[in-house]
Each structure stands twice: as C-alpha cells, then as structure tokens.
Design a protein around this motif. Sequence first.
Motif, short mmCIF file in Angstrom:
data_model
loop_
_atom_site.label_atom_id
_atom_site.label_comp_id
_atom_site.label_asym_id
_atom_site.label_seq_id
_atom_site.Cartn_x
_atom_site.Cartn_y
_atom_site.Cartn_z
N THR A 153 -29.64 33.66 -18.25
CA THR A 153 -29.55 34.99 -17.47
C THR A 153 -28.56 35.83 -18.22
O THR A 153 -28.46 36.98 -18.13
N LYS A 154 -27.52 35.15 -18.72
CA LYS A 154 -26.31 35.85 -19.54
C LYS A 154 -26.95 36.68 -20.66
O LYS A 154 -26.72 37.83 -20.69
N ILE A 155 -27.77 36.06 -21.67
CA ILE A 155 -28.14 36.93 -22.80
C ILE A 155 -29.15 38.11 -22.25
O ILE A 155 -29.15 39.43 -22.78
N ALA A 156 -29.87 37.64 -21.17
CA ALA A 156 -30.79 38.84 -20.57
C ALA A 156 -30.21 39.90 -20.28
O ALA A 156 -30.36 40.94 -20.24
N ALA B 185 -20.59 38.50 -37.83
CA ALA B 185 -20.80 39.92 -37.23
C ALA B 185 -21.94 40.46 -37.97
O ALA B 185 -21.82 40.42 -39.18
N ARG B 186 -22.79 40.93 -37.43
CA ARG B 186 -24.11 41.52 -38.03
C ARG B 186 -24.35 42.71 -37.14
O ARG B 186 -24.58 42.77 -36.00
N VAL B 187 -24.46 43.84 -37.96
CA VAL B 187 -25.21 45.04 -37.47
C VAL B 187 -26.58 44.93 -37.17
O VAL B 187 -27.66 44.56 -38.04
N VAL B 188 -27.13 44.97 -35.76
CA VAL B 188 -28.44 44.89 -35.65
C VAL B 188 -28.98 46.37 -35.44
O VAL B 188 -30.43 46.41 -35.57
N SER C 270 -33.50 44.27 -27.67
CA SER C 270 -34.45 43.51 -26.97
C SER C 270 -34.59 42.19 -27.72
O SER C 270 -35.16 41.23 -27.08
N LYS C 271 -34.52 42.12 -29.05
CA LYS C 271 -34.80 40.87 -29.77
C LYS C 271 -33.56 40.11 -30.01
O LYS C 271 -33.74 39.02 -30.72
#
Length: 477
Positions: free
Chosen positions: A65-68, A96-99, A122-123
């Motif tokens: 539930t945390k990542i959601a 660290a990555r820019v999404v 969302s991914k």
Amino acid sequence: MRSRLDFDLTIGHDKFLSTRDRDLHAILTVTARAGQARAGADPDGPRHAEVIVIDCSESMTYPPTKIAAARRATAAAVAVLPDGVRFAVVEGTHEARVVYPRHRGLASSSPATRREARQAVSKLVAIGGTAIGTWLELARELLAAHPEAIRHTLLLTDGRNQHETPQRLAEVLAGCAGQFVCDARGIGDGWEPRELMRVAGALHGTADAVRQPAELESDFRETMRAAMAKQVAQARLRIALVPPARVLYCRQVYPTVTDLPVAPVDARTVECPTGSWAEESREYHLCLEVDGTNRPRGEDVRVARIDLRVGDTPAARPENVLAHWTDDLLLSSRIDPRVAHYTGQEQLSQLIADGCDAYDTGDREAAVGLLARAVEVATAAGDALHLEQLRLLVDGVDTGTVRLREDLARLDVINAALRSSFTVHDGEPGSVPPPTPAPDDPPRLCPCGHRSPPGARFCERCGERLPTGDEAGPVPA
C-alpha cells in the motif's frame, strides 16, 4: 497583476542587563503580507520550479500500500501544478533517476505534460536501496538551470539512509543550502526522524510524518499548493554587530524550531537565510554575547542592527538591539514575555525529541525521565499542544505519575519526535498564560543564582523551570 510581498520586522527583548550578564536574547518577528504591485514586477507572478522525489526502495513494498499510495500522491501533486511551472519527478533508490520528463531536465506544466507525468508515475516500482543525498544532488542539478525561479523539492521516504554515509549527506546538504527549499515526508515506521529534520532544517523546509498511506495524497496536494503560494525565493536576516558583540545562535522558533546558519558577510556583519516566503509570519530567537566591561551605565547602547533583505534590497525597516547595563537587580531580572515563552518551547521541543531518541535506542529509563520532565514543563506552561502529543507516548500526564504506554508503537514515537519541533505561538489558544503577578511580588530566584521577574516560569539564564509554591524558598535580599 499579482503583487509582491511587503515585510515587517519587529523586535522584542529586555535591554536591561546586570554587569554579570553576558547573553542578550531577542525575539524577531517577520511578517509578510500582500503588497502593492510594483513597477517592473512580472505580470504573471513569480516563477516556480519543482522536483518531486519518491522513495522507490524495496522497503516501499512492505506493505504494498505504501508504493501504491506514493504513486497516487505524486499524481495528485502533479495535478495541482499551475501551467508554466517547470517540474520533474525523480525515482529514488541507491541511485537517482528522472522518470519524467524523458530528458534530463524540467518540463513545463500543461494539461498534456501533467497527463504524461501521471502516466510515468503509475509505472513506478519499488526495488533498490536508499541514498537521500544522491536524490537531493540530482534535484539540485535539475533546479540549477532555473536560478530565477522559486525552487522547491518535495521528498518522500520510508527508510533509513543506509546506502551512503552521514558525511556524504552532510556534504550534499551543504551544497544544496540556499539553492532550493525541501519539504520532507516520512511514511511507515522504518525511517529516522532526525534524518528528515536534518534535511528540512538545512533546506528551510518542513518535516512531517504521514501516519497512514491513505493520508499521503491529501498531504502531497496541500504541500504542493503551499509551495506554489511562495512569492519570494529567499529573505535574509542581516545582523550588523557592534564589537565586541557576536552572534551565539539564531534559530526559528515559530512555527517550528530549527537552527539557522550564520554566514559572515564581513568582520562585523553576518547573515541568516530564512528560505522562501508566502503571506505568513515567523519568529526567530537571536542570542548575542555581549560584554558590559567599560561600557556606560544607565543609558541605552546599541549592540546590533537587524535588517531584512530580499536580494540586495532592504525589505523592512531595520531594528536596533539595545543593551542597558544597570546595577538595579529588579530591572536586570526582567525577561521579555516572548523570550520566556519561546525559551520554554525550545526546551520542551528538545526534551521530547531526546526522549523519543532514548526510547528508540532502547534506553527506556532515560526515555521516561526525559518525557516526564517534558510533561512537567508543558503542564507549567499550560501548553495544550505538546501535552496532547505527550499523551500518545506516556500515561499519567494528568496525574504526574508518568510511565510509557504499554501499547506504544514506534510509529507513535517517530511521529512525536518529528512533531516535537512544532511550536505554539505566544498568545495562541494552545498556550495558557500564567497568572499576572501582583506589583509587589518578589523576584523569582533560580538555583543557579539568577533573579527573574515575579511572573517568570523559566530562568532566563539557564532555562530551568523555576520552583513554584512550597518548592520556592525566600529570595535573599
């Protein structure tokens, strides 16, 4: 046309000092309010640049539930960005990555880019470690391309900073200081409150705990709206000293307690950055070391001048800090009510934070002692806000027989540790004023030997609670 802010600076302090006094305390109140539109002002208002950093370490999957909740909250924060705001979303692991955006930079907020960002968020999946300094370093790099903007980072983590050293984090924070403001949030019960407070303090932001994943979305939305309300990127307190006076410390004491860095400008002047501003009021506790040796008696002597500056421009009428050395003990034992109030608030904040630290390291005896002392101080001050926080940690707040709660969870401990820095404004309903002393009441004597005024609750020299009732002995002549 949006207007810039007008600032007011006021000072409260007791200038009367005995010949033995070496510390002079003052409370500085800075208030920003909407001002008149100025010639040359940007007709579209201030520009903002935003980086949202989301912890995607493996621990964010426990529970899932945390990542959601993090995905939903980030989407909600992006949705409230006004058009034209430059922004990016960063995935934080041991790297660290820019999404979003796809290029290494900031996108311009629009219906299309906000939709694309929500799709990218969302991914997000949780895998990897935790390296907060690395995340902040990337945020600094992205924001550095927009020096004209009011720059802000919203950071979420659920774990300890395990994949880099404390020295590494300290170096990154030093490099980020003054570059952008960071609001830090902790979720779950595996993170360290001191780390979040360290980040928020160094970067002039807020640190808070999100108790339940379901609460994260509204927190992110409100935090982002508050960030977008900022209209001034940086204001600085400039303190011009009259030798031999020097600054011992300057700290924000309302709405939270946090130390300000003191940076030299020249041999007699220092500055303290205060971060970005919306329409709001903050208070600061300035402590100067002064020396009355060979100084005139019975007259006001200026020991410092306080200016508030935005950029290179004075933003408020300056205020003088005055000292008046006297042999009259009744005069020199006075303490400004706001100095007394915030001295007590600072002491209370430290007691609660230290008590939570002791509990977290397994020293239950020390935790009980510190929290019992916090209950005593909060009760004496009529501080309803902190007494309510303490009830989450201990039983016996109302009886005086303080003991740790049997059902105490670590989530309650870290939540209280983080919120220990929140303060009550002098005169707010959460702070009940003490009874007004009679005109002929004697001064209050502290065990350290310092005399305080009749209505004082804390010693102005050592900060200890003064004896009350039968505890108080006679005051020597």
